[in-house]
Design a protein around this motif. Structure first.
Motif, mmCIF file in Angstrom:
data_model
loop_
_atom_site.group_PDB
_atom_site.id
_atom_site.type_symbol
_atom_site.label_atom_id
_atom_site.label_comp_id
_atom_site.label_asym_id
_atom_site.label_seq_id
_atom_site.Cartn_x
_atom_site.Cartn_y
_atom_site.Cartn_z
ATOM 1 N N SER A 84 0.816 -1.225 0.000
ATOM 2 C CA SER A 84 0.000 0.000 0.000
ATOM 3 C C SER A 84 0.845 1.268 0.000
ATOM 4 N N VAL A 85 1.937 1.231 -0.734
ATOM 5 C CA VAL A 85 2.792 2.407 -0.923
ATOM 6 C C VAL A 85 2.634 2.798 -2.392
ATOM 7 N N HIS A 86 1.479 3.375 -2.698
ATOM 8 C CA HIS A 86 1.121 3.659 -4.075
ATOM 9 C C HIS A 86 0.308 4.950 -4.143
ATOM 10 N N PRO A 87 0.102 5.477 -5.337
ATOM 11 C CA PRO A 87 -0.629 6.743 -5.469
ATOM 12 C C PRO A 87 -2.142 6.593 -5.632
ATOM 13 N N LEU A 88 -2.707 5.474 -5.220
ATOM 14 C CA LEU A 88 -4.160 5.324 -5.311
ATOM 15 C C LEU A 88 -4.821 6.161 -4.217
ATOM 16 N N ARG A 89 -6.016 6.647 -4.489
ATOM 17 C CA ARG A 89 -6.684 7.578 -3.566
ATOM 18 C C ARG A 89 -6.967 6.979 -2.200
ATOM 19 N N MET A 90 -7.039 5.653 -2.105
ATOM 20 C CA MET A 90 -7.262 5.061 -0.788
ATOM 21 C C MET A 90 -6.115 5.436 0.150
ATOM 22 N N GLN A 91 -4.918 5.650 -0.405
ATOM 23 C CA GLN A 91 -3.776 6.080 0.397
ATOM 24 C C GLN A 91 -3.611 7.594 0.378
ATOM 25 N N THR A 92 -3.659 8.188 -0.796
ATOM 26 C CA THR A 92 -3.373 9.619 -0.895
ATOM 27 C C THR A 92 -4.468 10.483 -0.276
ATOM 28 N N GLY A 93 -5.697 9.971 -0.219
ATOM 29 C CA GLY A 93 -6.785 10.721 0.383
ATOM 30 C C GLY A 93 -6.571 11.023 1.848
ATOM 31 N N TYR B 281 -3.844 12.074 3.079
ATOM 32 C CA TYR B 281 -2.965 13.240 3.184
ATOM 33 C C TYR B 281 -3.550 14.505 2.577
ATOM 34 N N ASP B 282 -4.654 14.371 1.858
ATOM 35 C CA ASP B 282 -5.298 15.560 1.278
ATOM 36 C C ASP B 282 -5.820 16.465 2.393
ATOM 37 N N ARG B 283 -5.887 17.743 2.103
ATOM 38 C CA ARG B 283 -6.471 18.701 3.046
ATOM 39 C C ARG B 283 -7.567 19.455 2.333
ATOM 40 N N PRO B 284 -8.797 19.406 2.739
ATOM 41 C CA PRO B 284 -9.258 18.630 3.885
ATOM 42 C C PRO B 284 -9.178 17.128 3.591
ATOM 43 N N ARG B 285 -8.965 16.362 4.643
ATOM 44 C CA ARG B 285 -8.800 14.915 4.516
ATOM 45 C C ARG B 285 -10.077 14.296 3.946
ATOM 46 N N ILE B 286 -9.899 13.370 3.023
ATOM 47 C CA ILE B 286 -11.037 12.675 2.409
ATOM 48 C C ILE B 286 -11.280 11.397 3.207
ATOM 49 N N VAL B 287 -12.496 11.212 3.670
ATOM 50 C CA VAL B 287 -12.804 9.997 4.440
ATOM 51 C C VAL B 287 -12.703 8.794 3.505
ATOM 52 N N PRO B 288 -12.274 7.648 4.023
ATOM 53 C CA PRO B 288 -12.058 6.469 3.168
ATOM 54 C C PRO B 288 -13.267 6.094 2.307
ATOM 55 N N GLU C 247 -15.176 7.923 0.732
ATOM 56 C CA GLU C 247 -15.380 8.859 -0.379
ATOM 57 C C GLU C 247 -14.137 9.020 -1.260
ATOM 58 N N ARG C 248 -13.228 8.097 -1.180
ATOM 59 C CA ARG C 248 -12.010 8.167 -2.001
ATOM 60 C C ARG C 248 -12.265 7.439 -3.318
ATOM 61 N N TYR C 249 -13.090 8.071 -4.128
ATOM 62 C CA TYR C 249 -13.535 7.473 -5.385
ATOM 63 C C TYR C 249 -12.448 7.530 -6.458
ATOM 64 N N CYS C 250 -12.550 6.585 -7.379
ATOM 65 C CA CYS C 250 -11.631 6.536 -8.516
ATOM 66 C C CYS C 250 -11.887 7.729 -9.424
ATOM 67 N N LEU C 251 -10.840 8.458 -9.743
ATOM 68 C CA LEU C 251 -10.961 9.623 -10.616
ATOM 69 C C LEU C 251 -10.848 9.251 -12.093
ATOM 70 N N CYS C 252 -10.443 8.022 -12.363
ATOM 71 C CA CYS C 252 -10.269 7.596 -13.755
ATOM 72 C C CYS C 252 -11.574 7.163 -14.405
ATOM 73 N N CYS C 253 -12.324 6.335 -13.725
ATOM 74 C CA CYS C 253 -13.498 5.747 -14.371
ATOM 75 C C CYS C 253 -14.815 6.417 -13.987
ATOM 76 N N ASN C 254 -14.810 7.293 -12.995
ATOM 77 C CA ASN C 254 -15.997 8.041 -12.583
ATOM 78 C C ASN C 254 -17.216 7.162 -12.300
ATOM 79 N N THR C 255 -17.007 6.005 -11.685
ATOM 80 C CA THR C 255 -18.116 5.102 -11.354
ATOM 81 C C THR C 255 -18.480 5.163 -9.883
ATOM 82 N N ARG C 256 -17.803 6.010 -9.143
ATOM 83 C CA ARG C 256 -17.974 6.119 -7.702
ATOM 84 C C ARG C 256 -17.547 4.845 -6.979
ATOM 85 N N ASP C 257 -16.680 4.072 -7.614
ATOM 86 C CA ASP C 257 -16.026 2.956 -6.927
ATOM 87 C C ASP C 257 -14.851 3.524 -6.161
#
Length: 116
Positions: free
Chosen positions: A53-62, A64-71, A73-83
């Motif tokens: 889990s040392v990767h740039p997927l939103r489950m990890q990077t979210g 560190y975002d400010r404001p922090r994204i709750v797990p 709601e860390r949706y995929c930005l590539c496919c826009n399916t709300r997965d």
């Protein structure tokens, strides 16, 4: 032998962090995985980063975002399916990686995706 057994027990208990969720699913024994010998050297680094889990997927990077994204709601930005953009989505689901899946995964793995 007692030293090795103690080390293995400590290693196993150190995996209780939520960060190692996927790693715990994949790794049950403290031993070198056979598939690492089959992977091209150029891909081992990336594969290990994914498993740890040392990767740039939103489950990890979210985290560190400010404001922090709750797990949740860390949706995929590539496919826009709300997965959720986690390892499972990246490897098995996201439509942006269909071509890569066909190259590197067996057909059964991407046609019938499963966390296990």
């Amino acid at each position: 032998m007692k030293v090795l057994d103690r080390f293995k027990n400590e290693w196993l208990s150190s995996l209780e962090s939520p960060v190692f969720k996927l790693y715990k699913e994949c790794k049950h024994v403290f031993d070198c995985e056979n598939y690492l010998g089959f992977l091209p050297r150029s891909l081992r680094f990336y594969f290990c980063r994914l498993r740890l889990s040392v990767h740039p997927l939103r489950m990890q990077t979210g985290h560190y975002d400010r404001p922090r994204i709750v797990p949740e709601e860390r949706y995929c930005l590539c496919c826009n399916t709300r997965d959720l953009e986690d390892e499972y989505n990246f490897i098995c689901i996201c439509s942006c990686y269909v071509v890569i899946r066909r190259i590197y995964l067996h057909k059964d793995l991407y046609q019938n995706p499963s966390m296990f």
